[in-house]
Design an enzyme around this catalytic site. Structure first.
Site, PDB file in Angstrom:
ATOM      1  N   ASN A  86     -19.879   8.131 -19.786  1.00 60.07           N
ATOM      2  CA  ASN A  86     -18.549   8.572 -20.238  1.00 60.07           C
ATOM      3  C   ASN A  86     -18.163   9.914 -19.606  1.00 60.07           C
ATOM      4  O   ASN A  86     -17.166  10.500 -19.982  1.00 60.07           O
ATOM      5  CB  ASN A  86     -18.496   8.704 -21.768  1.00 60.07           C
ATOM      6  CG  ASN A  86     -19.354   9.845 -22.278  1.00 60.07           C
ATOM      7  OD1 ASN A  86     -20.197  10.360 -21.542  1.00 60.07           O
ATOM      8  ND2 ASN A  86     -19.160  10.234 -23.519  1.00 60.07           N
TER       9      ASN A  86
ATOM     10  N   ARG B 218     -21.183  14.817 -19.382  1.00 61.33           N
ATOM     11  CA  ARG B 218     -21.914  15.900 -18.718  1.00 61.33           C
ATOM     12  C   ARG B 218     -20.995  16.701 -17.817  1.00 61.33           C
ATOM     13  O   ARG B 218     -21.099  17.919 -17.723  1.00 61.33           O
ATOM     14  CB  ARG B 218     -23.096  15.304 -17.925  1.00 61.33           C
ATOM     15  CG  ARG B 218     -23.926  16.327 -17.193  1.00 61.33           C
ATOM     16  CD  ARG B 218     -24.678  17.226 -18.184  1.00 61.33           C
ATOM     17  NE  ARG B 218     -25.243  18.387 -17.527  1.00 61.33           N
ATOM     18  CZ  ARG B 218     -24.571  19.508 -17.278  1.00 61.33           C
ATOM     19  NH1 ARG B 218     -23.287  19.632 -17.596  1.00 61.33           N
ATOM     20  NH2 ARG B 218     -25.169  20.524 -16.698  1.00 61.33           N
TER      21      ARG B 218
ATOM     22  N   ASP C 276     -17.996   5.062 -23.759  1.00 57.43           N
ATOM     23  CA  ASP C 276     -18.757   5.949 -24.628  1.00 57.43           C
ATOM     24  C   ASP C 276     -19.610   5.139 -25.598  1.00 57.43           C
ATOM     25  O   ASP C 276     -19.107   4.216 -26.245  1.00 57.43           O
ATOM     26  CB  ASP C 276     -17.732   6.807 -25.403  1.00 57.43           C
ATOM     27  CG  ASP C 276     -18.375   7.986 -26.082  1.00 57.43           C
ATOM     28  OD1 ASP C 276     -19.406   7.805 -26.754  1.00 57.43           O
ATOM     29  OD2 ASP C 276     -17.830   9.088 -25.942  1.00 57.43           O
TER      30      ASP C 276
ATOM     31  N   ARG D 273     -28.197  16.579 -23.793  1.00 56.25           N
ATOM     32  CA  ARG D 273     -29.619  16.855 -23.675  1.00 56.25           C
ATOM     33  C   ARG D 273     -30.019  18.337 -23.641  1.00 56.25           C
ATOM     34  O   ARG D 273     -31.180  18.678 -23.387  1.00 56.25           O
ATOM     35  CB  ARG D 273     -30.201  16.148 -22.462  1.00 56.25           C
ATOM     36  CG  ARG D 273     -29.760  16.703 -21.117  1.00 56.25           C
ATOM     37  CD  ARG D 273     -30.897  17.447 -20.439  1.00 56.25           C
ATOM     38  NE  ARG D 273     -30.542  17.903 -19.118  1.00 56.25           N
ATOM     39  CZ  ARG D 273     -30.518  19.182 -18.793  1.00 56.25           C
ATOM     40  NH1 ARG D 273     -30.793  20.120 -19.688  1.00 56.25           N
ATOM     41  NH2 ARG D 273     -30.211  19.551 -17.561  1.00 56.25           N
TER      42      ARG D 273
ATOM     43  N   THR E 231     -38.313  12.910 -26.143  1.00 58.58           N
ATOM     44  CA  THR E 231     -38.722  14.186 -25.578  1.00 58.58           C
ATOM     45  C   THR E 231     -40.038  14.653 -26.189  1.00 58.58           C
ATOM     46  O   THR E 231     -40.302  14.398 -27.362  1.00 58.58           O
ATOM     47  CB  THR E 231     -37.615  15.249 -25.791  1.00 58.58           C
ATOM     48  OG1 THR E 231     -38.049  16.484 -25.256  1.00 58.58           O
ATOM     49  CG2 THR E 231     -37.272  15.458 -27.245  1.00 58.58           C
TER      50      THR E 231
ATOM     51  N   SER F  65     -34.947  22.463 -31.991  1.00 60.31           N
ATOM     52  CA  SER F  65     -33.494  22.670 -31.854  1.00 60.31           C
ATOM     53  C   SER F  65     -32.797  21.469 -32.476  1.00 60.31           C
ATOM     54  O   SER F  65     -33.414  20.420 -32.695  1.00 60.31           O
ATOM     55  CB  SER F  65     -33.090  22.784 -30.379  1.00 60.31           C
ATOM     56  OG  SER F  65     -33.157  21.506 -29.760  1.00 60.31           O
TER      57      SER F  65
ATOM     58  N   TYR G 171     -30.784  19.661 -30.936  1.00 60.27           N
ATOM     59  CA  TYR G 171     -30.914  18.596 -29.927  1.00 60.27           C
ATOM     60  C   TYR G 171     -32.233  17.853 -30.091  1.00 60.27           C
ATOM     61  O   TYR G 171     -32.267  16.620 -30.175  1.00 60.27           O
ATOM     62  CB  TYR G 171     -30.823  19.180 -28.498  1.00 60.27           C
ATOM     63  CG  TYR G 171     -31.576  18.329 -27.513  1.00 60.27           C
ATOM     64  CD1 TYR G 171     -31.089  17.076 -27.146  1.00 60.27           C
ATOM     65  CD2 TYR G 171     -32.820  18.744 -26.997  1.00 60.27           C
ATOM     66  CE1 TYR G 171     -31.813  16.259 -26.288  1.00 60.27           C
ATOM     67  CE2 TYR G 171     -33.529  17.932 -26.135  1.00 60.27           C
ATOM     68  CZ  TYR G 171     -33.033  16.688 -25.781  1.00 60.27           C
ATOM     69  OH  TYR G 171     -33.749  15.880 -24.952  1.00 60.27           O
ATOM     70  N   HIS G 172     -33.357  18.608 -30.123  1.00 59.18           N
ATOM     71  CA  HIS G 172     -34.650  17.931 -30.239  1.00 59.18           C
ATOM     72  C   HIS G 172     -34.715  17.117 -31.535  1.00 59.18           C
ATOM     73  O   HIS G 172     -35.302  16.042 -31.575  1.00 59.18           O
ATOM     74  CB  HIS G 172     -35.790  18.962 -30.178  1.00 59.18           C
ATOM     75  CG  HIS G 172     -36.009  19.551 -28.801  1.00 59.18           C
ATOM     76  ND1 HIS G 172     -35.470  20.760 -28.416  1.00 59.18           N
ATOM     77  CD2 HIS G 172     -36.705  19.100 -27.729  1.00 59.18           C
ATOM     78  CE1 HIS G 172     -35.825  21.027 -27.166  1.00 59.18           C
ATOM     79  NE2 HIS G 172     -36.577  20.039 -26.716  1.00 59.18           N
TER      80      HIS G 172
ATOM     81  N   LYS H  19     -33.377  13.627 -31.280  1.00 57.37           N
ATOM     82  CA  LYS H  19     -34.311  12.652 -30.694  1.00 57.37           C
ATOM     83  C   LYS H  19     -35.264  12.129 -31.763  1.00 57.37           C
ATOM     84  O   LYS H  19     -35.676  10.972 -31.726  1.00 57.37           O
ATOM     85  CB  LYS H  19     -35.118  13.314 -29.574  1.00 57.37           C
ATOM     86  CG  LYS H  19     -34.291  13.766 -28.388  1.00 57.37           C
ATOM     87  CD  LYS H  19     -33.914  12.589 -27.513  1.00 57.37           C
ATOM     88  CE  LYS H  19     -33.320  13.030 -26.199  1.00 57.37           C
ATOM     89  NZ  LYS H  19     -32.856  11.927 -25.376  1.00 57.37           N
TER      90      LYS H  19
ATOM     91  N   ARG I 197     -34.570  26.708 -12.970  1.00 55.43           N
ATOM     92  CA  ARG I 197     -33.935  28.036 -13.056  1.00 55.43           C
ATOM     93  C   ARG I 197     -34.744  29.084 -12.291  1.00 55.43           C
ATOM     94  O   ARG I 197     -34.196  29.880 -11.533  1.00 55.43           O
ATOM     95  CB  ARG I 197     -33.846  28.464 -14.538  1.00 55.43           C
ATOM     96  CG  ARG I 197     -32.598  27.981 -15.223  1.00 55.43           C
ATOM     97  CD  ARG I 197     -32.668  28.140 -16.722  1.00 55.43           C
ATOM     98  NE  ARG I 197     -32.722  29.494 -17.268  1.00 55.43           N
ATOM     99  CZ  ARG I 197     -31.716  30.364 -17.277  1.00 55.43           C
ATOM    100  NH1 ARG I 197     -30.582  30.049 -16.687  1.00 55.43           N
ATOM    101  NH2 ARG I 197     -31.840  31.548 -17.851  1.00 55.43           N
TER     102      ARG I 197
ATOM    103  N   TYR J 147     -38.790  34.136 -21.168  1.00 52.83           N
ATOM    104  CA  TYR J 147     -38.384  34.498 -22.536  1.00 52.83           C
ATOM    105  C   TYR J 147     -39.615  34.899 -23.348  1.00 52.83           C
ATOM    106  O   TYR J 147     -40.584  34.137 -23.438  1.00 52.83           O
ATOM    107  CB  TYR J 147     -37.695  33.324 -23.247  1.00 52.83           C
ATOM    108  CG  TYR J 147     -36.404  32.833 -22.617  1.00 52.83           C
ATOM    109  CD1 TYR J 147     -35.695  33.601 -21.696  1.00 52.83           C
ATOM    110  CD2 TYR J 147     -35.885  31.588 -22.969  1.00 52.83           C
ATOM    111  CE1 TYR J 147     -34.510  33.129 -21.133  1.00 52.83           C
ATOM    112  CE2 TYR J 147     -34.702  31.112 -22.413  1.00 52.83           C
ATOM    113  CZ  TYR J 147     -34.023  31.883 -21.494  1.00 52.83           C
ATOM    114  OH  TYR J 147     -32.856  31.408 -20.935  1.00 52.83           O
TER     115      TYR J 147
ATOM    116  N   ARG K   7     -34.698  32.094 -28.355  1.00 52.07           N
ATOM    117  CA  ARG K   7     -35.018  30.931 -29.206  1.00 52.07           C
ATOM    118  C   ARG K   7     -35.972  31.335 -30.320  1.00 52.07           C
ATOM    119  O   ARG K   7     -36.649  32.363 -30.229  1.00 52.07           O
ATOM    120  CB  ARG K   7     -35.687  29.842 -28.360  1.00 52.07           C
ATOM    121  CG  ARG K   7     -34.853  29.446 -27.166  1.00 52.07           C
ATOM    122  CD  ARG K   7     -35.480  28.287 -26.431  1.00 52.07           C
ATOM    123  NE  ARG K   7     -34.679  27.977 -25.252  1.00 52.07           N
ATOM    124  CZ  ARG K   7     -34.723  26.832 -24.604  1.00 52.07           C
ATOM    125  NH1 ARG K   7     -35.546  25.885 -24.992  1.00 52.07           N
ATOM    126  NH2 ARG K   7     -33.950  26.628 -23.553  1.00 52.07           N
TER     127      ARG K   7
ATOM    128  N   GLU L 244     -39.289  30.005 -31.459  1.00 53.62           N
ATOM    129  CA  GLU L 244     -40.339  29.069 -31.040  1.00 53.62           C
ATOM    130  C   GLU L 244     -41.665  29.811 -31.030  1.00 53.62           C
ATOM    131  O   GLU L 244     -41.685  31.051 -30.933  1.00 53.62           O
ATOM    132  CB  GLU L 244     -40.035  28.499 -29.641  1.00 53.62           C
ATOM    133  CG  GLU L 244     -39.941  29.567 -28.557  1.00 53.62           C
ATOM    134  CD  GLU L 244     -39.504  29.045 -27.186  1.00 53.62           C
ATOM    135  OE1 GLU L 244     -39.304  27.834 -27.019  1.00 53.62           O
ATOM    136  OE2 GLU L 244     -39.365  29.878 -26.275  1.00 53.62           O
TER     137      GLU L 244
END
Ligand code: NAD
Ligand code: USQ
Length: 396
Positions: free
Chosen positions: A28, A31, A70, A96, A140, A175, A177-178, A181, A237, A251, A320, A322
């Site tokens: 869709n 991204r 979608d 993601r 993930t 997160s 996001y995670h 999943k 990165r 980080y 974050r 973590e």
């Protein structure tokens, strides 16, 4: 191939097409819209899906069908499956990015609605059209978090008060996001149990790299490569940062350890899962990574591979929440047992990435590098051009 216009979906579609599978891609273009929203862009220029598909046909003589729509639109999902009649569905099509999901309430809600509802629509569509379709779903490694015991592949035998059972491995994701999943995994396992459908959950680690045999056949077949603070993943990165002389953004302590894999191994793992399907009614989990490294290890490896001096940003606060000092020992034998031959992270692999980045270095936007999303605050300091409505980016 759901999410077939994305970083991993597009090269996987080409890989499977070249290896004799009939492939259809679904997307869709969400991204591409996140790029517009964030004001960022792929380092490597990418063509429209239509141009990509045309180029693939010219270069290989092979056809890839495309379906624009979608997954949160259940009619689109049903119709597409009826028209294409797949034997297997590879599902990459989710939001993601962990930082994107942590921007604010709207982005968290969008991420979970997009991912969980999309997958749920798919499960219903499979059950209602053809329950023999094998669902290969991208999960993930972050579903497990960083527990102080070994991570198994999906399930763990637990003895409690003298009784023993095999249960889904406990999940402690980091997160929204995670978490999406994790919710998907539960829904998929349940659907396998009640409807007898078959599914493989690929709990994938962090992917690095950009070039695959197929994308290298023509510049218009390139897949995207992200380095910004929201969508860029750690090793990609660091490679971009080293090329432009930016201190590597480690980080916190940098002792966070993650499972990693080369983009070429993503393609191979997906094909192994597709060609060795789960049994009818089976829900299985493969941990899809080949090596694990701490963030600091990765920074050191990039420094060693770079011809220029590379600094590591010292004392950069972790945006974050973590564990930075933790045990990490995760099992990953199932894909190896099926024949995966990993591409390991060597100096020459990193050098290859640095060469690719050097070629596009004038496209790097230095302002996009800093992390801007803070886990601790419920509304990020980032000002976005627009925020998605809870179920935006629907079918074009
Ligand atoms: P990506 O964002 O580049 O690709 C996902 C694609 O899905 C995009 O093209 C997007 O437009 C599409 N999409 C999203 N929501 C959709 C919807 N509702 N309907 C139709 N299309 C939709 O991401 P990627 O890096 O290629 O990751 C693919 C999958 O692999 C994701 O599920 C991700 O969670 C998983 N994964 C990625 C990594 C990584 O390092 N990139 C690691 C582990 C797991
Ligand atoms: N990190 C840094 N510096 C950076 C970027 C990240 O130190 O500049 C650290 C993070 O704090 C984290 C680790 O590197 O500890 C990984 O971060 P990441 O952004 O590379 O990966 P993550 O947010 O976990 O998400 C990525 C993909 C996601 C996928 C996941 C696999 O975006 O789609 O699910 O990797 S895994 O990590 O195994 O869950």
């Amino acid at each position: 191939m759901l999410g077939g216009d994305g970083y991993l979906g597009w090269p996987t579609a080409l890989y499977l097409s070249r290896r004799g599978h009939d492939v259809g891609v679904v997307d869709n273009f969400a991204r591409r819209q996140y790029d517009l929203e964030m004001g960022v862009d792929s380092l490597v220029p990418i063509r429209t899906l239509q141009q990509r598909v045309r180029t693939w046909e010219q270069v290989s003589g092979l056809q890839v069908d495309s379906f624009i729509g979608d997954l949160t639109d259940e009619t689109f999902v049903q119709d597409t499956i009826r028209r294409f009649e797949p034997e297997a569905i590879v599902h990459f099509a989710e939001q993601r990015s962990a930082p994107y999901s942590m921007i604010d309430r709207k982005h968290a809600v969008y991420t979970q609605v997009n991912n969980v509802v999309g997958t749920l629509n798919l499960l219903y569509a499979i059950a209602e059209t053809d329950p023999s379709i094998h669902l290969v779903k991208l999960g993930t490694m972050g579903e497990y978090g960083t527990p102080n015991i070994d991570i198994e592949e999906g399930f763990i035998e637990i003895t409690h008060k003298g009784r023993t059972d095999v249960m889904p491995y406990p999940k402690q994701p980091g997160s929204f996001y995670h978490l999406s999943k994790v919710h998907d995994s539960h829904n998929i396992m349940f659907a396998c149990r009640i409807w007898g459908i078959r599914a493989t959950d690929l709990n994938q680690g962090i992917v690095y790299g950009q070039a695959t045999e197929e994308t290298l056949l023509h510049p218009d077949l390139a897949t995207r490569f992200d380095y910004d603070g929201v969508f860029g993943t750690v090793l990609n990165r660091f490679c971009v940062q080293s090329v432009i002389g930016h201190p590597l953004t480690v980080y916190g302590s940098g002792n966070q350890t993650r499972g990693m894999l080369d983009i070429r191994d993503t393609l191979a793992c997906v094909e192994l899962a597709v060609t060795n399907p789960a049994d009818v009614g089976e829900y299985r989990v493969f941990n899809q990574f080949t090596e694990s490294f701490s963030v600091r290890d990765m920074a050191a490896m990039v420094r060693q591979a770079s011809v220029k001096p590379v600094e590591i940003a010292e004392g950069l606060e972790n945006p974050r929440v973590e564990h930075e000092e933790h045990y990490f020992h995760a099992s990953n034998t199932k894909l190896l047992d099926l024949g995966l031959e990993p591409h390991l992270l060597t100096k020459s692999v990193i050098k290859g990435m640095l060469t690719l980045i050097e070629r596009h270095r004038e496209r790097v936007d230095v302002d996009a590098i800093a992390p801007t999303v803070q886990w601790r605050s419920s509304a990020s300091t980032r000002k976005t051009a627009s925020t998605p409505s809870d179920t935006s980016f629907r079918a074009v």
